[in-house]
Design a protein around this motif. Structure first.
Motif, PDB file in Angstrom:
ATOM      1  N   ASN A 188       0.868  -1.182   0.000  1.00  0.00           N
ATOM      2  CA  ASN A 188       0.000   0.000   0.000  1.00  0.00           C
ATOM      3  C   ASN A 188       0.899   1.224   0.000  1.00  0.00           C
ATOM      4  OD1 ASN A 188      -2.580  -1.177   0.060  1.00  0.00           O
ATOM      5  ND2 ASN A 188      -2.375  -1.590   2.244  1.00  0.00           N
ATOM      6  N   VAL A 189       0.722   2.074  -0.994  1.00  0.00           N
ATOM      7  CA  VAL A 189       1.550   3.259  -1.150  1.00  0.00           C
ATOM      8  C   VAL A 189       0.692   4.486  -0.837  1.00  0.00           C
ATOM      9  CG1 VAL A 189       2.871   4.621  -2.810  1.00  0.00           C
ATOM     10  CG2 VAL A 189       2.987   2.134  -2.882  1.00  0.00           C
ATOM     11  N   ALA A 190       1.251   5.384  -0.017  1.00  0.00           N
ATOM     12  CA  ALA A 190       0.555   6.626   0.340  1.00  0.00           C
ATOM     13  C   ALA A 190       1.448   7.808   0.006  1.00  0.00           C
ATOM     14  CB  ALA A 190       0.211   6.626   1.822  1.00  0.00           C
ATOM     15  N   LYS A 191       0.821   8.950  -0.189  1.00  0.00           N
ATOM     16  CA  LYS A 191       1.597  10.162  -0.464  1.00  0.00           C
ATOM     17  C   LYS A 191       2.216  10.674   0.834  1.00  0.00           C
ATOM     18  CE  LYS A 191      -0.455  11.742  -4.663  1.00  0.00           C
ATOM     19  NZ  LYS A 191      -0.783  12.880  -5.459  1.00  0.00           N
ATOM     20  N   LYS A 192       3.416  11.229   0.696  1.00  0.00           N
ATOM     21  CA  LYS A 192       4.092  11.820   1.843  1.00  0.00           C
ATOM     22  C   LYS A 192       3.419  13.137   2.195  1.00  0.00           C
ATOM     23  CE  LYS A 192       8.801  10.205   1.085  1.00  0.00           C
ATOM     24  NZ  LYS A 192      10.165  10.643   0.771  1.00  0.00           N
ATOM     25  N   ASP A 193       3.387  13.412   3.491  1.00  0.00           N
ATOM     26  CA  ASP A 193       2.854  14.680   3.952  1.00  0.00           C
ATOM     27  C   ASP A 193       3.694  15.126   5.150  1.00  0.00           C
ATOM     28  OD1 ASP A 193       1.240  16.887   3.993  1.00  0.00           O
ATOM     29  OD2 ASP A 193      -0.486  15.896   4.912  1.00  0.00           O
ATOM     30  N   ARG A 194       3.581  16.386   5.489  1.00  0.00           N
ATOM     31  CA  ARG A 194       4.316  16.936   6.625  1.00  0.00           C
ATOM     32  C   ARG A 194       3.346  17.753   7.455  1.00  0.00           C
ATOM     33  NH1 ARG A 194       9.192  17.369   8.570  1.00  0.00           N
ATOM     34  NH2 ARG A 194       9.976  19.278   9.464  1.00  0.00           N
ATOM     35  N   LYS A 195       3.493  17.657   8.787  1.00  0.00           N
ATOM     36  CA  LYS A 195       2.570  18.330   9.682  1.00  0.00           C
ATOM     37  C   LYS A 195       3.327  18.770  10.940  1.00  0.00           C
ATOM     38  CE  LYS A 195      -1.923  17.357  11.837  1.00  0.00           C
ATOM     39  NZ  LYS A 195      -2.939  16.304  12.031  1.00  0.00           N
ATOM     40  N   GLN A 196       2.994  19.932  11.452  1.00  0.00           N
ATOM     41  CA  GLN A 196       3.543  20.421  12.719  1.00  0.00           C
ATOM     42  C   GLN A 196       2.607  19.959  13.835  1.00  0.00           C
ATOM     43  OE1 GLN A 196       6.852  21.528  11.669  1.00  0.00           O
ATOM     44  NE2 GLN A 196       6.473  22.643  13.534  1.00  0.00           N
ATOM     45  N   LEU A 197       3.143  19.301  14.843  1.00  0.00           N
ATOM     46  CA  LEU A 197       2.333  18.812  15.957  1.00  0.00           C
ATOM     47  C   LEU A 197       2.867  19.373  17.271  1.00  0.00           C
ATOM     48  CD1 LEU A 197       1.990  15.034  15.016  1.00  0.00           C
ATOM     49  CD2 LEU A 197       0.237  16.792  14.856  1.00  0.00           C
ATOM     50  N   PRO A 198       1.954  19.706  18.199  1.00  0.00           N
ATOM     51  CA  PRO A 198       2.412  20.149  19.515  1.00  0.00           C
ATOM     52  C   PRO A 198       2.980  18.971  20.305  1.00  0.00           C
ATOM     53  CG  PRO A 198       0.022  19.998  19.480  1.00  0.00           C
ATOM     54  CD  PRO A 198       0.493  19.719  18.084  1.00  0.00           C
ATOM     55  N   VAL A 199       3.979  19.254  21.120  1.00  0.00           N
ATOM     56  CA  VAL A 199       4.583  18.228  21.968  1.00  0.00           C
ATOM     57  C   VAL A 199       3.946  18.353  23.343  1.00  0.00           C
ATOM     58  CG1 VAL A 199       6.716  17.378  22.983  1.00  0.00           C
ATOM     59  CG2 VAL A 199       6.739  18.327  20.680  1.00  0.00           C
ATOM     60  N   GLU A 200       3.390  17.273  23.829  1.00  0.00           N
ATOM     61  CA  GLU A 200       2.743  17.249  25.145  1.00  0.00           C
ATOM     62  C   GLU A 200       3.544  16.344  26.063  1.00  0.00           C
ATOM     63  OE1 GLU A 200      -0.063  18.907  26.094  1.00  0.00           O
ATOM     64  OE2 GLU A 200      -0.174  19.866  24.124  1.00  0.00           O
ATOM     65  N   ALA A 201       3.732  16.787  27.303  1.00  0.00           N
ATOM     66  CA  ALA A 201       4.430  15.984  28.307  1.00  0.00           C
ATOM     67  C   ALA A 201       3.432  15.050  28.964  1.00  0.00           C
ATOM     68  CB  ALA A 201       5.076  16.879  29.349  1.00  0.00           C
ATOM     69  N   GLU A 202       3.815  13.802  29.132  1.00  0.00           N
ATOM     70  CA  GLU A 202       2.958  12.826  29.796  1.00  0.00           C
ATOM     71  C   GLU A 202       3.597  12.519  31.146  1.00  0.00           C
ATOM     72  OE1 GLU A 202       1.861   8.287  28.922  1.00  0.00           O
ATOM     73  OE2 GLU A 202       1.261   9.673  27.322  1.00  0.00           O
ATOM     74  N   ILE A 203       2.965  12.982  32.216  1.00  0.00           N
ATOM     75  CA  ILE A 203       3.503  12.846  33.565  1.00  0.00           C
ATOM     76  C   ILE A 203       2.961  11.564  34.184  1.00  0.00           C
ATOM     77  CG2 ILE A 203       3.731  13.938  35.830  1.00  0.00           C
ATOM     78  CD1 ILE A 203       4.964  15.541  33.534  1.00  0.00           C
ATOM     79  N   GLN A 204       3.873  10.787  34.745  1.00  0.00           N
ATOM     80  CA  GLN A 204       3.476   9.559  35.429  1.00  0.00           C
ATOM     81  C   GLN A 204       4.084   9.562  36.822  1.00  0.00           C
ATOM     82  OE1 GLN A 204       4.691   6.257  33.025  1.00  0.00           O
ATOM     83  NE2 GLN A 204       3.071   6.570  31.537  1.00  0.00           N
ATOM     84  N   GLY A 205       3.361   9.050  37.761  1.00  0.00           N
ATOM     85  CA  GLY A 205       3.856   8.975  39.134  1.00  0.00           C
ATOM     86  C   GLY A 205       3.597  10.260  39.899  1.00  0.00           C
ATOM     87  N   THR A 206       4.114  10.315  41.110  1.00  0.00           N
ATOM     88  CA  THR A 206       3.943  11.490  41.967  1.00  0.00           C
ATOM     89  C   THR A 206       5.315  11.959  42.426  1.00  0.00           C
ATOM     90  OG1 THR A 206       3.673  10.051  43.885  1.00  0.00           O
ATOM     91  CG2 THR A 206       1.663  10.780  42.782  1.00  0.00           C
TER      92      THR A 206
END
Length: 176
Positions: free
Chosen positions: A127-145
């Motif tokens: 399966n071949v798809a076209k390349k694309d580019r996107k800017q995404l926000p970086v979110e921190a995932e906090i685990q523990g206390t």
């Protein structure tokens, strides 16, 4: 010796001569068949997608290659001498295609005669798809206390956005 005498000698015992010739050819071909040896190698499969498309699925990382030739020549061939390549550079549209697997031999084994190279799967459905580019926000995932006596007052991520490239259908589903 005249042509007439030669013709007479040639015609004498021709059935026996014909049987001997056929037998000699059979022995020669049998010798060639017996001296040919086979070997199967598992080589890495490279994907080239320098164009505007890329694979939209997982592609096997290795493929089986079968070699046949003289035993002394086959013994010195290793996985390092063979490269398998799937080239998606020529595909400009999305869809499912039967893409040929190209085998590239190292220069040091190009001169081996006889050498027959066959691939377990000479075509892969991709399966071949076209390349694309996107800017995404970086979110921190906090685990523990935090440890006793400490508290989180602020979380900062640097950089706050990153550029991601890939198949458009996959990027559309991504939000962070």
């Amino acid at each position: 010796m005249t042509i007439h005498e030669f013709y007479k000698i040639f015609r004498r015992n021709w059935p026996v001569k014909l049987i001997c010739l056929v037998l000699a050819i059979f022995i020669y071909l049998f010798y060639l068949y017996v001296t040919i040896q086979g070997k199967t190698l598992v080589v890495s499969l490279d994907v080239s997608s320098q164009g505007i498309t890329l694979p939209a699925q997982n592609i096997p990382s290795h493929i089986k290659v079968h070699l046949e030739g003289k035993p002394e020549d086959i013994a010195r061939i290793t996985e390092k001498n063979i490269t398998a390549l799937v080239n998606l550079d020529y595909y400009t549209e999305e869809g499912k295609f039967k893409v040929p697997v190209d085998i590239i031999l190292a220069p040091e084994i190009m001169g081996i005669e006889p050498l027959e190279v066959t691939v377990d799967k000479s075509f892969l459905e991709i399966n071949v798809a076209k390349k694309d580019r996107k800017q995404l926000p970086v979110e921190a995932e906090i685990q523990g206390t935090p440890a006793a006596g400490y508290e989180i007052t602020d979380i900062a991520v640097s950089p706050s956005t990153i550029g991601v490239s890939g198949a458009k259908s996959i990027l559309d589903a991504m939000v962070e």
